[in-house]
Design a protein around this motif. Structure first.
Motif, PDB file in Angstrom:
ATOM      1  N   LYS A 109      35.412  29.072  54.012  1.00 36.92           N
ATOM      2  CA  LYS A 109      34.150  29.806  54.124  1.00 36.92           C
ATOM      3  C   LYS A 109      34.331  31.250  53.660  1.00 36.92           C
ATOM      4  CE  LYS A 109      30.813  31.044  57.674  1.00 36.92           C
ATOM      5  NZ  LYS A 109      31.324  31.966  58.693  1.00 36.92           N
ATOM      6  N   ILE A 110      35.390  31.879  54.136  1.00 35.43           N
ATOM      7  CA  ILE A 110      35.635  33.280  53.756  1.00 35.43           C
ATOM      8  C   ILE A 110      35.901  33.389  52.251  1.00 35.43           C
ATOM      9  CG2 ILE A 110      37.162  35.278  54.078  1.00 35.43           C
ATOM     10  CD1 ILE A 110      37.665  34.257  56.978  1.00 35.43           C
ATOM     11  N   THR A 111      36.638  32.420  51.704  1.00 34.84           N
ATOM     12  CA  THR A 111      36.982  32.475  50.277  1.00 34.84           C
ATOM     13  C   THR A 111      35.732  32.433  49.395  1.00 34.84           C
ATOM     14  OG1 THR A 111      39.112  31.444  50.718  1.00 34.84           O
ATOM     15  CG2 THR A 111      38.326  31.375  48.446  1.00 34.84           C
ATOM     16  N   PHE A 112      34.801  31.544  49.724  1.00 35.59           N
ATOM     17  CA  PHE A 112      33.568  31.479  48.926  1.00 35.59           C
ATOM     18  C   PHE A 112      32.725  32.744  49.102  1.00 35.59           C
ATOM     19  CE2 PHE A 112      34.713  27.079  48.245  1.00 35.59           C
ATOM     20  CZ  PHE A 112      34.230  26.846  46.963  1.00 35.59           C
ATOM     21  N   GLN A 113      32.763  33.282  50.305  1.00 36.40           N
ATOM     22  CA  GLN A 113      32.059  34.549  50.571  1.00 36.40           C
ATOM     23  C   GLN A 113      32.688  35.662  49.722  1.00 36.40           C
ATOM     24  OE1 GLN A 113      32.579  35.579  54.709  1.00 36.40           O
ATOM     25  NE2 GLN A 113      31.061  37.234  54.651  1.00 36.40           N
ATOM     26  N   VAL A 114      34.028  35.698  49.683  1.00 35.79           N
ATOM     27  CA  VAL A 114      34.737  36.696  48.881  1.00 35.79           C
ATOM     28  C   VAL A 114      34.394  36.523  47.403  1.00 35.79           C
ATOM     29  CG1 VAL A 114      37.045  37.399  48.073  1.00 35.79           C
ATOM     30  CG2 VAL A 114      36.628  37.059  50.519  1.00 35.79           C
ATOM     31  N   ASN A 115      34.307  35.284  46.945  1.00 39.44           N
ATOM     32  CA  ASN A 115      33.975  35.052  45.530  1.00 39.44           C
ATOM     33  C   ASN A 115      32.614  35.651  45.199  1.00 39.44           C
ATOM     34  OD1 ASN A 115      34.442  33.985  42.886  1.00 39.44           O
ATOM     35  ND2 ASN A 115      33.082  32.267  43.361  1.00 39.44           N
ATOM     36  N   GLU A 116      31.618  35.370  46.024  1.00 37.50           N
ATOM     37  CA  GLU A 116      30.271  35.898  45.752  1.00 37.50           C
ATOM     38  C   GLU A 116      30.275  37.423  45.778  1.00 37.50           C
ATOM     39  OE1 GLU A 116      27.805  34.162  44.493  1.00 37.50           O
ATOM     40  OE2 GLU A 116      29.239  32.515  44.642  1.00 37.50           O
ATOM     41  N   LEU A 117      30.924  37.996  46.787  1.00 38.65           N
ATOM     42  CA  LEU A 117      30.940  39.460  46.906  1.00 38.65           C
ATOM     43  C   LEU A 117      31.693  40.114  45.752  1.00 38.65           C
ATOM     44  CD1 LEU A 117      31.518  39.781  50.763  1.00 38.65           C
ATOM     45  CD2 LEU A 117      29.511  40.630  49.502  1.00 38.65           C
ATOM     46  N   LEU A 118      32.850  39.533  45.398  1.00 42.37           N
ATOM     47  CA  LEU A 118      33.652  40.147  44.330  1.00 42.37           C
ATOM     48  C   LEU A 118      33.013  39.989  42.966  1.00 42.37           C
ATOM     49  CD1 LEU A 118      37.442  39.523  45.071  1.00 42.37           C
ATOM     50  CD2 LEU A 118      36.070  41.563  45.473  1.00 42.37           C
ATOM     51  N   LYS A 119      32.361  38.850  42.719  1.00 44.80           N
ATOM     52  CA  LYS A 119      31.669  38.671  41.430  1.00 44.80           C
ATOM     53  C   LYS A 119      30.652  39.797  41.249  1.00 44.80           C
ATOM     54  CE  LYS A 119      30.263  34.338  41.696  1.00 44.80           C
ATOM     55  NZ  LYS A 119      29.607  33.060  41.339  1.00 44.80           N
ATOM     56  N   LYS A 120      29.901  40.044  42.313  1.00 42.32           N
ATOM     57  CA  LYS A 120      28.868  41.080  42.287  1.00 42.32           C
ATOM     58  C   LYS A 120      29.486  42.477  42.116  1.00 42.32           C
ATOM     59  CE  LYS A 120      26.068  42.381  45.879  1.00 42.32           C
ATOM     60  NZ  LYS A 120      25.335  42.136  47.103  1.00 42.32           N
ATOM     61  N   PHE A 121      30.529  42.712  42.887  1.00 45.03           N
ATOM     62  CA  PHE A 121      31.233  44.004  42.859  1.00 45.03           C
ATOM     63  C   PHE A 121      31.720  44.330  41.445  1.00 45.03           C
ATOM     64  CE2 PHE A 121      35.366  46.242  43.238  1.00 45.03           C
ATOM     65  CZ  PHE A 121      35.030  47.329  44.022  1.00 45.03           C
ATOM     66  N   PHE A 122      32.392  43.362  40.817  1.00 44.53           N
ATOM     67  CA  PHE A 122      32.958  43.612  39.496  1.00 44.53           C
ATOM     68  C   PHE A 122      31.884  43.651  38.408  1.00 44.53           C
ATOM     69  CE2 PHE A 122      37.124  42.296  41.368  1.00 44.53           C
ATOM     70  CZ  PHE A 122      37.808  43.453  41.050  1.00 44.53           C
ATOM     71  N   LEU A 123      30.875  42.791  38.535  1.00 41.59           N
ATOM     72  CA  LEU A 123      29.820  42.776  37.522  1.00 41.59           C
ATOM     73  C   LEU A 123      29.148  44.142  37.414  1.00 41.59           C
ATOM     74  CD1 LEU A 123      29.255  40.504  35.682  1.00 41.59           C
ATOM     75  CD2 LEU A 123      27.397  39.727  37.178  1.00 41.59           C
ATOM     76  N   ALA A 124      29.009  44.815  38.540  1.00 39.12           N
ATOM     77  CA  ALA A 124      28.415  46.159  38.539  1.00 39.12           C
ATOM     78  C   ALA A 124      29.298  47.141  37.771  1.00 39.12           C
ATOM     79  CB  ALA A 124      28.214  46.635  39.976  1.00 39.12           C
ATOM     80  N   LEU A 125      30.579  46.775  37.568  1.00 37.20           N
ATOM     81  CA  LEU A 125      31.508  47.619  36.809  1.00 37.20           C
ATOM     82  C   LEU A 125      31.720  47.060  35.405  1.00 37.20           C
ATOM     83  CD1 LEU A 125      34.165  47.992  39.683  1.00 37.20           C
ATOM     84  CD2 LEU A 125      32.261  49.537  39.156  1.00 37.20           C
ATOM     85  N   ASN A 126      30.830  46.137  35.018  1.00 39.24           N
ATOM     86  CA  ASN A 126      30.907  45.480  33.703  1.00 39.24           C
ATOM     87  C   ASN A 126      32.187  44.659  33.534  1.00 39.24           C
ATOM     88  OD1 ASN A 126      29.120  45.134  31.555  1.00 39.24           O
ATOM     89  ND2 ASN A 126      30.419  46.353  30.192  1.00 39.24           N
ATOM     90  N   ILE A 127      32.606  44.050  34.637  1.00 36.09           N
ATOM     91  CA  ILE A 127      33.810  43.214  34.621  1.00 36.09           C
ATOM     92  C   ILE A 127      33.446  41.843  35.197  1.00 36.09           C
ATOM     93  CG2 ILE A 127      36.088  42.886  35.691  1.00 36.09           C
ATOM     94  CD1 ILE A 127      36.374  45.971  35.699  1.00 36.09           C
ATOM     95  N   GLU A 128      33.939  40.787  34.545  1.00 37.01           N
ATOM     96  CA  GLU A 128      33.687  39.436  35.065  1.00 37.01           C
ATOM     97  C   GLU A 128      34.922  38.928  35.801  1.00 37.01           C
ATOM     98  OE1 GLU A 128      32.107  36.613  32.233  1.00 37.01           O
ATOM     99  OE2 GLU A 128      32.528  34.945  33.601  1.00 37.01           O
ATOM    100  N   LEU A 129      34.678  38.393  36.991  1.00 36.50           N
ATOM    101  CA  LEU A 129      35.757  37.813  37.806  1.00 36.50           C
ATOM    102  C   LEU A 129      35.971  36.369  37.355  1.00 36.50           C
ATOM    103  CD1 LEU A 129      37.672  38.030  40.301  1.00 36.50           C
ATOM    104  CD2 LEU A 129      35.744  37.210  41.678  1.00 36.50           C
ATOM    105  N   ILE A 130      37.077  36.146  36.676  1.00 27.88           N
ATOM    106  CA  ILE A 130      37.369  34.818  36.121  1.00 27.88           C
ATOM    107  C   ILE A 130      37.979  33.913  37.187  1.00 27.88           C
ATOM    108  CG2 ILE A 130      38.689  33.584  34.337  1.00 27.88           C
ATOM    109  CD1 ILE A 130      36.387  35.514  33.327  1.00 27.88           C
ATOM    110  N   ASP A 131      38.998  34.422  37.889  1.00 25.44           N
ATOM    111  CA  ASP A 131      39.616  33.680  38.998  1.00 25.44           C
ATOM    112  C   ASP A 131      40.359  34.666  39.887  1.00 25.44           C
ATOM    113  OD1 ASP A 131      42.128  34.190  37.772  1.00 25.44           O
ATOM    114  OD2 ASP A 131      42.151  32.260  36.767  1.00 25.44           O
ATOM    115  N   PHE A 132      40.798  34.210  41.033  1.00 21.75           N
ATOM    116  CA  PHE A 132      41.594  35.076  41.916  1.00 21.75           C
ATOM    117  C   PHE A 132      42.354  34.241  42.923  1.00 21.75           C
ATOM    118  CE2 PHE A 132      39.081  34.704  45.812  1.00 21.75           C
ATOM    119  CZ  PHE A 132      37.809  34.381  45.353  1.00 21.75           C
ATOM    120  N   LYS A 133      43.377  34.876  43.508  1.00 27.44           N
ATOM    121  CA  LYS A 133      44.176  34.261  44.574  1.00 27.44           C
ATOM    122  C   LYS A 133      44.105  35.170  45.789  1.00 27.44           C
ATOM    123  CE  LYS A 133      48.095  35.538  45.457  1.00 27.44           C
ATOM    124  NZ  LYS A 133      48.763  36.402  46.484  1.00 27.44           N
ATOM    125  N   ILE A 134      43.891  34.598  46.953  1.00 26.99           N
ATOM    126  CA  ILE A 134      43.956  35.392  48.177  1.00 26.99           C
ATOM    127  C   ILE A 134      44.862  34.702  49.196  1.00 26.99           C
ATOM    128  CG2 ILE A 134      41.816  36.722  47.997  1.00 26.99           C
ATOM    129  CD1 ILE A 134      40.332  34.634  49.500  1.00 26.99           C
TER     130      ILE A 134
END
Ligand code: ADP
Ligand code: UDP
Length: 235
Positions: free
Chosen positions: A153-178
């Motif tokens: 649950k937290i991982t999917f929440q992090v994905n949504e939040l980080l996608k938004k966070f980076f997109l605002a910086l003109n960066i696309e989140l391709i993948d990540f490890k936590i």
């Protein structure tokens, strides 16, 4: 906060005890490894950049309701965090194909995935961090059903939040490890979130702003991290 003895030295960070039993210091090194440490090197000031980037990201996630180990940034290379018992599972989300998804499954790099892939790997260098499913995690006693549910649950929440966070910086989140840890009976986000642990592509140009520059000898490694730090800290 008093810094005490070294507790652990890993590939990218060192953990130090403090005078508070529940808190440790994460010290970020410049060492870089890839492909399960078969490739080794250093990136000048990487530790400084990853500490700064991780701190900003943990602050943002915390402010948006994600439980994390982050307490505060102490210095350019040091971060104070809650001491957790790490769940030895690396949790990965992929939004586009890259890295091992291409190497192991033949996916074309950059393919937009019709839905995110949620991946679990055994965090164990001796066994090469093998891919595992939830049954492996449970039956090898790495985490409980309830903990896994929280992690997912937290991982999917992090994905949504980080996608938004980076997109605002003109960066696309391709993948990540936590990574997650147990703290006072609860699952919280631990370790780091940085260009070492995420794939970040500039929107439009596809320029790589992450460790793939080191993995694939693309050059200007430091500049990629620097660019992310600059955008994340709005400097
Ligand atoms: P590795 O162990 O893979 O070489 P690092 O060099 O990044 O990795 O070392 C940091 C280690 O600290 C990792 O093993 C990570 O799981 C662990 N860790 C991260 N955050 C915490 C925390 N809050 N409490 C205890 N251990 C942590
Ligand atoms: N990743 C990581 N640590 C690992 C393995 C993967 O931080 O030990 C991150 C990696 O940076 C990428 C994502 O997880 O953002 C997916 O990595 P992949 O499986 O493609 O790994 P590769 O073998 O290509 O590094």
């Amino acid at each position: 906060m008093e810094k005490r003895e070294k507790l652990y030295e890993g590939k990218a960070k060192i953990l130090y005890a403090t005078d508070h039993p529940d808190l440790v210091i994460q010290y970020f090194k410049d060492d870089a490894t890839a492909f399960n440490a078969k490739k080794k090197g250093t990136v000048d000031e990487k530790g400084i950049m990853n500490n700064g980037i991780s701190a900003k990201i943990f602050e943002y996630l915390g402010a948006n309701g994600v439980p994390t180990h982050f307490e505060k940034q102490l210095s350019d290379r040091e971060m104070l965090v809650k001491k957790v018992q790490i769940v030895p599972v690396e949790v990965i989300i992929r939004n586009r194909a890259a890295g091992s998804l291409c190497r192991n499954y033949g996916a074309v790099e950059g393919k937009v995935l019709s839905r995110p892939i949620y991946e679990l790997c055994y965090k164990n260098d001796a066994y090469n961090d093998p891919l595992m499913n939830e049954d492996h995690v449970i039956t090898l006693d790495l985490a409980t059903d309830a903990e896994l549910a929280d992690m997912k649950k937290i991982t999917f929440q992090v994905n949504e939040l980080l996608k938004k966070f980076f997109l605002a910086l003109n960066i696309e989140l391709i993948d990540f490890k936590i990574e997650f840890g147990r703290y006072k009976g609860k699952i919280i986000l631990a370790d780091e979130i940085s260009p070492d642990t995420c794939r970040l592509w500039e929107v439009g140009t596809g320029v790589r702003l992450d460790k793939d520059r080191f993995r694939n000898d693309l050059g200007n490694i430091k500049e990629g991290y620097q660019e992310v730090l600059k955008r994340v800290t709005h400097k």
